[in-house]
Design a protein around this motif. Structure first.
Motif, PDB file in Angstrom:
ATOM      1  N   ARG A   1     -25.993 -36.597  86.218  1.00  0.00           N
ATOM      2  CA  ARG A   1     -26.828 -35.853  84.684  1.00  0.00           C
ATOM      3  C   ARG A   1     -27.396 -36.539  84.173  1.00  0.00           C
ATOM      4  N   ARG A   2     -28.556 -35.667  83.082  1.00  0.00           N
ATOM      5  CA  ARG A   2     -29.023 -37.040  82.220  1.00  0.00           C
ATOM      6  C   ARG A   2     -29.012 -35.812  80.681  1.00  0.00           C
ATOM      7  N   PRO A   3     -28.725 -36.669  80.213  1.00  0.00           N
ATOM      8  CA  PRO A   3     -27.855 -36.025  78.531  1.00  0.00           C
ATOM      9  C   PRO A   3     -29.451 -35.812  78.161  1.00  0.00           C
ATOM     10  N   ALA A   4     -29.655 -36.732  77.876  1.00  0.00           N
ATOM     11  CA  ALA A   4     -30.743 -36.712  76.972  1.00  0.00           C
ATOM     12  C   ALA A   4     -32.224 -36.263  77.709  1.00  0.00           C
ATOM     13  N   LEU A   5     -32.809 -36.364  78.593  1.00  0.00           N
ATOM     14  CA  LEU A   5     -33.827 -34.923  79.256  1.00  0.00           C
ATOM     15  C   LEU A   5     -33.465 -33.408  78.486  1.00  0.00           C
ATOM     16  N   GLU A   6     -32.093 -33.306  79.354  1.00  0.00           N
ATOM     17  CA  GLU A   6     -31.451 -31.885  79.182  1.00  0.00           C
ATOM     18  C   GLU A   6     -31.802 -31.998  77.279  1.00  0.00           C
TER      19      GLU A   6
ATOM     20  N   TRP B   1     -43.884 -35.739  85.423  1.00  0.00           N
ATOM     21  CA  TRP B   1     -43.106 -36.405  86.885  1.00  0.00           C
ATOM     22  C   TRP B   1     -43.466 -37.675  85.419  1.00  0.00           C
ATOM     23  N   SER B   2     -44.069 -38.091  84.244  1.00  0.00           N
ATOM     24  CA  SER B   2     -43.528 -39.060  83.489  1.00  0.00           C
ATOM     25  C   SER B   2     -42.147 -38.988  82.654  1.00  0.00           C
ATOM     26  N   ASP B   3     -41.361 -37.987  82.670  1.00  0.00           N
ATOM     27  CA  ASP B   3     -40.806 -37.301  81.800  1.00  0.00           C
ATOM     28  C   ASP B   3     -39.495 -37.386  82.822  1.00  0.00           C
ATOM     29  N   LEU B   4     -40.116 -36.351  84.113  1.00  0.00           N
ATOM     30  CA  LEU B   4     -38.864 -36.555  85.150  1.00  0.00           C
ATOM     31  C   LEU B   4     -38.431 -37.379  85.633  1.00  0.00           C
ATOM     32  N   ARG B   5     -38.878 -38.133  85.876  1.00  0.00           N
ATOM     33  CA  ARG B   5     -38.348 -39.617  86.892  1.00  0.00           C
ATOM     34  C   ARG B   5     -37.423 -40.606  86.739  1.00  0.00           C
ATOM     35  N   MET B   6     -36.084 -40.652  87.839  1.00  0.00           N
ATOM     36  CA  MET B   6     -35.893 -41.776  86.861  1.00  0.00           C
ATOM     37  C   MET B   6     -35.942 -43.156  86.280  1.00  0.00           C
ATOM     38  N   ASP B   7     -34.450 -43.924  85.472  1.00  0.00           N
ATOM     39  CA  ASP B   7     -34.953 -44.998  85.188  1.00  0.00           C
ATOM     40  C   ASP B   7     -34.005 -45.366  85.915  1.00  0.00           C
ATOM     41  N   GLU B   8     -33.522 -46.698  85.629  1.00  0.00           N
ATOM     42  CA  GLU B   8     -32.876 -48.058  86.250  1.00  0.00           C
ATOM     43  C   GLU B   8     -31.728 -47.352  86.191  1.00  0.00           C
ATOM     44  N   ASP B   9     -31.171 -46.920  84.456  1.00  0.00           N
ATOM     45  CA  ASP B   9     -29.863 -46.329  84.776  1.00  0.00           C
ATOM     46  C   ASP B   9     -29.119 -45.224  85.812  1.00  0.00           C
ATOM     47  N   GLU B  10     -29.790 -44.579  85.813  1.00  0.00           N
ATOM     48  CA  GLU B  10     -29.685 -43.636  85.984  1.00  0.00           C
ATOM     49  C   GLU B  10     -30.177 -42.887  88.381  1.00  0.00           C
ATOM     50  N   ALA B  11     -30.398 -44.405  88.354  1.00  0.00           N
ATOM     51  CA  ALA B  11     -30.397 -44.945  89.630  1.00  0.00           C
ATOM     52  C   ALA B  11     -29.050 -45.297  89.496  1.00  0.00           C
ATOM     53  N   GLU B  12     -28.735 -46.203  89.864  1.00  0.00           N
ATOM     54  CA  GLU B  12     -27.241 -47.306  89.718  1.00  0.00           C
ATOM     55  C   GLU B  12     -26.645 -46.002  89.645  1.00  0.00           C
ATOM     56  N   ARG B  13     -26.249 -44.533  88.284  1.00  0.00           N
ATOM     57  CA  ARG B  13     -25.108 -44.042  88.523  1.00  0.00           C
ATOM     58  C   ARG B  13     -25.452 -42.979  89.782  1.00  0.00           C
ATOM     59  N   MET B  14     -26.881 -42.688  90.144  1.00  0.00           N
ATOM     60  CA  MET B  14     -27.004 -42.153  91.727  1.00  0.00           C
ATOM     61  C   MET B  14     -26.735 -42.831  93.007  1.00  0.00           C
TER      62      MET B  14
ATOM     63  N   THR C   1     -35.665 -28.820  90.373  1.00  0.00           N
ATOM     64  CA  THR C   1     -34.128 -27.682  89.811  1.00  0.00           C
ATOM     65  C   THR C   1     -33.477 -28.056  89.200  1.00  0.00           C
ATOM     66  N   SER C   2     -32.678 -29.491  90.114  1.00  0.00           N
ATOM     67  CA  SER C   2     -31.356 -30.195  89.368  1.00  0.00           C
ATOM     68  C   SER C   2     -31.235 -29.483  88.067  1.00  0.00           C
ATOM     69  N   LEU C   3     -32.930 -30.364  87.240  1.00  0.00           N
ATOM     70  CA  LEU C   3     -32.444 -30.995  85.464  1.00  0.00           C
ATOM     71  C   LEU C   3     -32.113 -29.546  85.184  1.00  0.00           C
ATOM     72  N   LEU C   4     -33.210 -27.789  86.076  1.00  0.00           N
ATOM     73  CA  LEU C   4     -32.499 -27.219  85.068  1.00  0.00           C
ATOM     74  C   LEU C   4     -31.464 -26.414  86.015  1.00  0.00           C
ATOM     75  N   THR C   5     -30.852 -26.468  86.449  1.00  0.00           N
ATOM     76  CA  THR C   5     -29.247 -26.229  86.721  1.00  0.00           C
ATOM     77  C   THR C   5     -28.255 -26.321  86.184  1.00  0.00           C
ATOM     78  N   THR C   6     -28.234 -27.610  85.746  1.00  0.00           N
ATOM     79  CA  THR C   6     -27.502 -28.518  84.957  1.00  0.00           C
ATOM     80  C   THR C   6     -27.435 -27.751  83.639  1.00  0.00           C
ATOM     81  N   TRP C   7     -29.084 -27.697  82.955  1.00  0.00           N
ATOM     82  CA  TRP C   7     -29.026 -27.531  81.484  1.00  0.00           C
ATOM     83  C   TRP C   7     -28.319 -25.897  81.445  1.00  0.00           C
ATOM     84  N   ALA C   8     -29.064 -25.026  82.316  1.00  0.00           N
ATOM     85  CA  ALA C   8     -28.489 -23.586  82.141  1.00  0.00           C
ATOM     86  C   ALA C   8     -27.278 -23.206  82.160  1.00  0.00           C
TER      87      ALA C   8
ATOM     88  N   ALA D   1     -34.366 -28.328  73.211  1.00  0.00           N
ATOM     89  CA  ALA D   1     -34.886 -28.174  72.106  1.00  0.00           C
ATOM     90  C   ALA D   1     -36.564 -27.100  72.414  1.00  0.00           C
ATOM     91  N   ALA D   2     -36.914 -27.690  73.485  1.00  0.00           N
ATOM     92  CA  ALA D   2     -38.539 -27.149  73.949  1.00  0.00           C
ATOM     93  C   ALA D   2     -37.614 -25.727  74.188  1.00  0.00           C
TER      94      ALA D   2
END
Length: 726
Positions: A16-21, A174-187, A45-52, A26-27
């Protein structure tokens, strides 16, 4: 059809990526069209399904596939997806795929009780122009009553610029969607039950540019093989990723784009003119546009005219290029070197010339920028370039400056290689050059301080002649001062360094040289028990080190590391730094005398901390070095001092308090294997003068002769080791 019009169940692991969702939410509330664009596996697709799934109102969804590239089929599926939200389950009673059909859908959207959202996932499958035209009709007709979210690997052929002008278009790339280190650690933890270190994760995120699909593949590999080693440039499982990229990205492109990718893969970043120079075509701009449109792993730099490939994708391409045709890879690098040089980018030009093995051109470029880079403190860059040159390409024209660099960096291996290859030897007269500095370094490193001092005095006598560069002069004085300090002559050491700043005619010496000068002055004050002066010089050395463009390595500034430890009262880190420098490999390399001095200072520091066991370990290590030093001179005096402090019984040890300063100098030489005639030559006095001093020394110390002065007696070395000029 029902499977196509509901959000797919996401594959695990889902992060889950709450900030991106929230940004997407908002968009969707403000924009008319939201474009989510990026290559396969980036997480669209993962972003859109969790948002939806989190939306309060249902979302119309259509998973597009290749069969939807048909006007009638596409619009039939869109109508089916919108039906529950519009309240009209049946499709409009007009021919599907016609403009009338789309107009009927517009009417249904406008008559709905609320604003609707339509998600078109994997829209890259649609290439039919009529579908694009009719989708634009739907978007314009519905206005603010419909938000269309398009997820695609490529930018759709829709006239979206007019929406961007009115701020009704939101784009996630890409710059918005790529994972950061915290997200990678959780994955890794939640999806694969593996927990790499923070440094490991940072390296993986960097090498994959946050590509979620690539990180997932690496997580799967790490779960299977927990012992896989990490390389920041070639992380665990990279072969798996390379195979994936070649099959699903590179393998699907046209031959023309493949050739372009192979040639330009040698470039870390590029613009269209640079790509044209490397690829040898005038179609680079068009090909770049096609790559962007096709969603290939191409990222735009901050400068909108410059691009770079995804790091992992570029690594895969360059590996394939070198495997297929190394000569082609070298030709591409050579073309890039000339283009970069022509546009004033010397550093990039040198790098490409070296990679292309165009050593003659690389030397020409290095020669042009050597002084500029040296003055600016980019010493490690110069070091990397020069050590990349093979013996056959080392130029005599760069030898003097390169030798000065190797002396500054503490690289005796490269210093000796360049001296040997270029035939640069010390001169007996004339201007002081880099080989003269090398001459001063070699005997001191071998532990032959007698020869080092003799050569140092000879060089210092030439100061009245035409000197070469200020840096060479300063390096020569630093080298002489080192020998004097180690030989037990701290006052003379300070005198040699007293007017170093004046050599630069009002300008400021480079920061790395200032570090060495202040550290040597500080150590000289420390050996004279002038702690105030030592602390003052230590502060100046610290400030000089702080402004270095790149912090010098410890082996390049051993005096600085030794001084920090000598003055450390409550800083274990300073002692640890010195211990690592003088105990562990590579340490100070072949520099025996400085290793002895560092070990003795470390022993003294441990004694001040009441750690006698560590002090004894250091003196024992120092003794092993002293055994191979032909003429350690003042180092033996220092060792005697520590022996008295530790409470050791030293064979042949006598107090030198009754000796004059000149007699102490002679005493140091009497402890070596030099003959009295050689001692006289080194001290620039007559043999009779040496004999007279020797008799006075024996009488005052109450000993029978020279044989009782060695430290210890078993450490005497064959006379052959001290003969001749090194």
């Amino acid at each position: 059809m029902r499977a196509k019009v509901r959000p797919p169940r996401p594959l695990r692991p889902l992060v889950r990526r709450p900030a991106l969702e929230e940004r997407l939410r908002a968009a969707a509330a403000e924009a008319v069209v939201v474009l989510v664009q990026g290559p396969a596996g980036i997480g669209k697709t993962s972003l859109l399904t969790t948002w939806a799934a989190a939306e309060a109102q249902p979302v119309a969804w259509l998973s597009v596939d290749a069969r939807d590239n048909d006007t009638a089929r596409f619009w039939t599926h869109v109508a089916f997806a919108l039906a529950p939200q519009t309240g009209a389950p049946a499709a409009p009673e007009v021919p599907p795929g016609s403009d009338l059909f789309v107009s009927a859908l517009v009417d249904r959207v406008l008559s709905a009780e609320r604003r609707l959202t339509l998600v078109l996932d994997e829209y890259e499958h649609v290439t039919e122009p009529q579908v694009h035209q009719q989708l634009d009709m739907l978007i314009r007709g519905c206005g603010d009553r419909l938000t269309t979210i398009i997820a695609s690997r490529v930018r759709p052929a829709l006239p979206l610029d007019r929406l961007a002008l009115t701020a009704r278009l939101a784009v996630f790339t890409w710059s918005d969607l790529r994972m950061d280190e915290d997200e990678a650690e959780r994955m890794f933890a939640e999806g694969f039950a593996v927990r790499p270190t923070a440094d490991h994760i940072a390296a993986l995120v960097r090498s994959t540019d946050g590509w979620a699909g690539g990180l997932a593949l690496l997580g799967a590999r790490m779960r299977v093989d927990a012992g896989t080693a990490l390389d920041a440039d070639a992380p665990a499982g990279i072969d798996l990723l390379a195979e994936h990229l070649l099959e699903y990205v590179w393998g699907t492109l046209s031959p023309q784009l493949r050739e372009f990718l192979l040639d330009t893969a040698v470039l870390e970043r590029f613009c269209a003119p640079l790509a044209e120079a490397v690829h040898g075509t005038r179609e680079a701009g068009e090909l770049i546009d096609r790559l962007r449109a096709d969603g290939v792993f191409l990222l735009r730099e901050e400068n909108p005219f410059w691009f770079r490939y995804h790091r992992l994708f570029r690594w895969t391409l360059t590996r394939r290029l070198w495997a297929l045709d190394p000569s082609r890879a070298r030709a591409a690098h050579r073309a890039a070197a000339r283009w970069q040089a022509g546009h004033g980018n010397a550093e990039e030009a040198v790098e490409h010339a070296l990679l292309g093995r165009d050593y003659a051109y690389a030397v020409e470029l290095i020669d042009e920028v050597f002084d500029e880079f040296s003055t600016a403190g980019h010493l490690t860059t110069l070091e990397r370039w020069l050590e990349s040159l093979p013996d056959t390409a080392i130029p005599a024209g760069l030898a003097d400056r390169a030798l000065s660099l190797w002396c500054t960096l503490g690289r005796p291996d490269e210093r000796d290689r360049w001296s040997r290859t270029t035939g640069r030897h010390p001169s007996a007269d004339g201007p002081v050059r880099a080989p003269d500095v090398w001459q001063l370094c070699s005997p001191r490193e071998a532990g032959d301080l007698a020869v080092a001092l003799r050569h140092g005095r000879q060089v210092m006598e030439r100061t009245g002649g035409a000197w070469s560069s200020p840096s060479t002069i300063t390096l020569a004085r630093i080298s002489v001062a080192r020998s004097l300090l180690l030989a037990g002559q701290p006052a003379e050491c300070r005198r040699v360094l007293a007017d170093v700043e004046g050599v630069w005619a009002g300008s400021v010496p480079p920061a790395p040289l200032r570090v060495a000068v202040h550290a040597l002055r500080g150590l000289a004050a420390y050996r004279e028990k002038d702690l105030t002066g030592a602390l003052e010089q230590a502060g100046l050395a610290e400030r000089a080190r702080a402004v270095c463009a790149a912090p010098p390595r410890p082996r390049a500034i051993p005096e600085y590391v030794i001084l920090q430890a000598a003055l450390a009262t409550d800083r274990p880190d300073a002692l640890d730094a010195l211990r690592e420098l003088v105990v562990f490999t590579p340490g100070l390399g072949p520099d025996r005398s400085m290793s002895v001095f560092g070990l003795l200072v470390l022993a003294e520091a441990y004694l001040n901390r009441h750690d006698q066991a560590s002090a004894v370990a250091c003196t024992t290590a120092a003794d092993s070095h002293l055994a191979s030093c032909p003429s350690p001179l003042g180092l033996v005096d220092f060792r005697h001092e520590l022996a008295a402090a530790i409470g050791e019984t030293v064979p042949g040890h006598q107090s030198t308090d009754l000796l004059s300063e000149r007699e102490r100098d002679v005493l140091r030489y009497l402890r070596t294997d030099l003959s009295l005639t050689e001692i006289a030559e080194h001290l620039f006095v007559s043999v009779n003068t040496v004999k007279t001093h020797a008799r006075h020394i024996y009488r005052k110390l109450g000993i029978a002769g020279r044989h009782q002065l060695a430290w210890p007696a078993s450490h005497r070395t064959p006379p052959s080791l001290t003969r001749g000029v090194r």
